[in-house]
Design an enzyme around this catalytic site. Structure first.
Site, PDB file in Angstrom:
ATOM      1  N   GLN A 185      -4.865  -1.248   9.729  1.00 13.95           N
ATOM      2  CA  GLN A 185      -4.789  -2.582   9.145  1.00 13.95           C
ATOM      3  C   GLN A 185      -5.419  -3.612  10.093  1.00 13.95           C
ATOM      4  O   GLN A 185      -5.063  -3.690  11.266  1.00 13.95           O
ATOM      5  CB  GLN A 185      -3.312  -2.933   8.872  1.00 13.95           C
ATOM      6  CG  GLN A 185      -3.090  -4.236   8.154  1.00 13.95           C
ATOM      7  CD  GLN A 185      -3.620  -4.241   6.725  1.00 13.95           C
ATOM      8  OE1 GLN A 185      -3.430  -3.283   5.976  1.00 13.95           O
ATOM      9  NE2 GLN A 185      -4.310  -5.313   6.353  1.00 13.95           N
TER      10      GLN A 185
ATOM     11  N   ASP B 248     -11.288   3.067   4.208  1.00 12.74           N
ATOM     12  CA  ASP B 248     -11.724   1.664   4.140  1.00 12.74           C
ATOM     13  C   ASP B 248     -13.252   1.576   4.081  1.00 12.74           C
ATOM     14  O   ASP B 248     -13.800   0.523   3.759  1.00 12.74           O
ATOM     15  CB  ASP B 248     -11.233   0.904   5.384  1.00 12.74           C
ATOM     16  CG  ASP B 248     -10.147  -0.109   5.032  1.00 12.74           C
ATOM     17  OD1 ASP B 248      -9.981  -0.405   3.839  1.00 12.74           O
ATOM     18  OD2 ASP B 248      -9.478  -0.603   5.964  1.00 12.74           O
TER      19      ASP B 248
ATOM     20  N   LYS C 254       0.840  -1.210   0.000  1.00 14.71           N
ATOM     21  CA  LYS C 254       0.000   0.000   0.000  1.00 14.71           C
ATOM     22  C   LYS C 254       0.871   1.255   0.000  1.00 14.71           C
ATOM     23  O   LYS C 254       0.632   2.205  -0.754  1.00 14.71           O
ATOM     24  CB  LYS C 254      -0.917   0.008   1.235  1.00 14.71           C
ATOM     25  CG  LYS C 254      -2.115  -0.911   1.096  1.00 14.71           C
ATOM     26  CD  LYS C 254      -2.824  -1.140   2.421  1.00 14.71           C
ATOM     27  CE  LYS C 254      -3.929  -2.183   2.246  1.00 14.71           C
ATOM     28  NZ  LYS C 254      -4.501  -2.655   3.514  1.00 14.71           N
TER      29      LYS C 254
END
Ligand code: NDP
Length: 300
Positions: free
Chosen positions: A98, A121, A54
């Site tokens: 994460q 997200d 990422k």
């Protein structure tokens, strides 16, 4: 019939290119550089790989990348303080924590402490509610990637019968909302669904997000249907040498590809689209934060 392969790797490269173009424009015309912060708690090896890639792709798209690595025993209060700081940092437009988090941390609490406007997200309860009511929101990256591929392949998917196998909060449910938003007739199947084969056989679009290797066989697929395989399952592959593994999806690729009209492969299908959509969401969040026009085609 042999299915058209929907090349997620090539599509994702195209999306990342569009993101990079927009970033260049934002910097040239407004002096703004979108920034993405990724927070990793602990040392889960799979998460490490995701976070590294990422970060790399964020930088390649011309954006600012911040990686915050915290010890596995970080307290909830300390993690919330880090998120709070990122929430108020004007150079950070997207925040991703994460998952999974170490067991002593409450994931819902942590995710809901991220500013909804920076929740790239799309897991914050406000964004879930906005998506569910058809309002502008941050959209979860994996389902967004699936939607982009479907729109690209079909043009319009309005009126099509779609079956989503899996009802998780991160894939199945938001995927169903997005398909509904594009006027599909949507069925969500799960582990208690009766006659799953018959349900799947009715679908023009099948999205498999189950987490069970090669569970959907070709004889469940309506001839000509489009199959989107979200699954990522690592299997031992002793035929490739000692200790070797291979990735498979949640559908049985060969038998489904023989019947379907189009199919995403694993690897090289949905997976690459997820990170591309994370970058797209960061640019979208940056534009919204600054009252600027959002890039076209990169949101739901
Ligand atoms: P979850 O384990 O959270 O959810 C799985 C869902 O599948 C559940 O709703 C479950 O039903 C359903 N299910 C399980 N077994 C069956 C069965 N036999 N028949 C019908 N339904 C069943 O998984 P995720 O949604 O997080 O992930 C799904 C897959 O997608 C995984 O392979 C994961 O690795 C992959 N993934 C890939 C991403 C990418 O970037 N490509 C990103 C995220 C996930 P119930 O609710 O009844 O238990």
């Amino acid at each position: 019939m042999t299915a058209t392969i929907i090349d997620g790797k090539a599509f994702a490269a195209r999306v990342r290119g569009q993101v990079a173009e927009h970033v260049t424009r934002l910097r040239a015309e407004h002096g703004i550089t979108p920034g993405l912060a990724v927070v990793l708690v602990g040392e889960d090896p799979a998460s490490e790989v995701y976070v590294r890639s990422k970060g790399k792709m964020t930088v390649e798209a011309g954006m600012k990348s911040v990686e915050l690595r915290l010890d596995a025993d970080t307290s909830e209060a300390d993690l919330l303080a880090v998120i709070d700081q990122l929430n108020t940092d004007p150079e950070i437009h997207g925040i991703l924590v994460q998952l999974p988090l170490p067991g002593h941390l409450n994931e819902d609490l942590v995710i809901n402490s991220i500013s909804p406007a920076k929740d790239v997200d799309g897991f914050h309860i406000s964004n879930v509610g906005l998506l569910g009511t058809g309002q502008k929101s941050m959209v979860p990256c994996t389902p967004l990637g699936c939607l982009m591929m479907l729109r690209d392949h079909h043009g319009s998917i309005s009126g099509m019968d779609a079956v989503v196998v899996g009802r998780s909060n991160i894939v199945g449910k938001p995927m169903a909302q997005l398909l509904l938003g594009d006027s599909c007739t949507v069925t969500i199947a799960h582990s208690r669904t009766k006659d799953l084969a018959d349900v799947v056989r009715r679908a023009d679009i099948v999205v498999a997000a189950v987490g069970r290797p090669e569970m959907v066989p070709g004889d469940w697929i309506k001839p000509g249907a489009t199959v989107i395989d979200v699954g990522i399952n690592r299997l031992d592959a002793p035929e490739r040498g000692a200790g070797k593994t291979r990735l498979v999806g949640d559908v049985h690729y060969e038998s489904c590809a023989a019947v379907a009209g189009a199919i995403t492969p694993v690897p090289g299908g949905v997976g690459p689209m997820t990170i591309a959509c994370l970058l797209a969401n960061t640019v979208t969040a940056c534009c919204r934060a600054n009252g600027l026009v959002e890039p076209e085609g990169l949101t739901a």
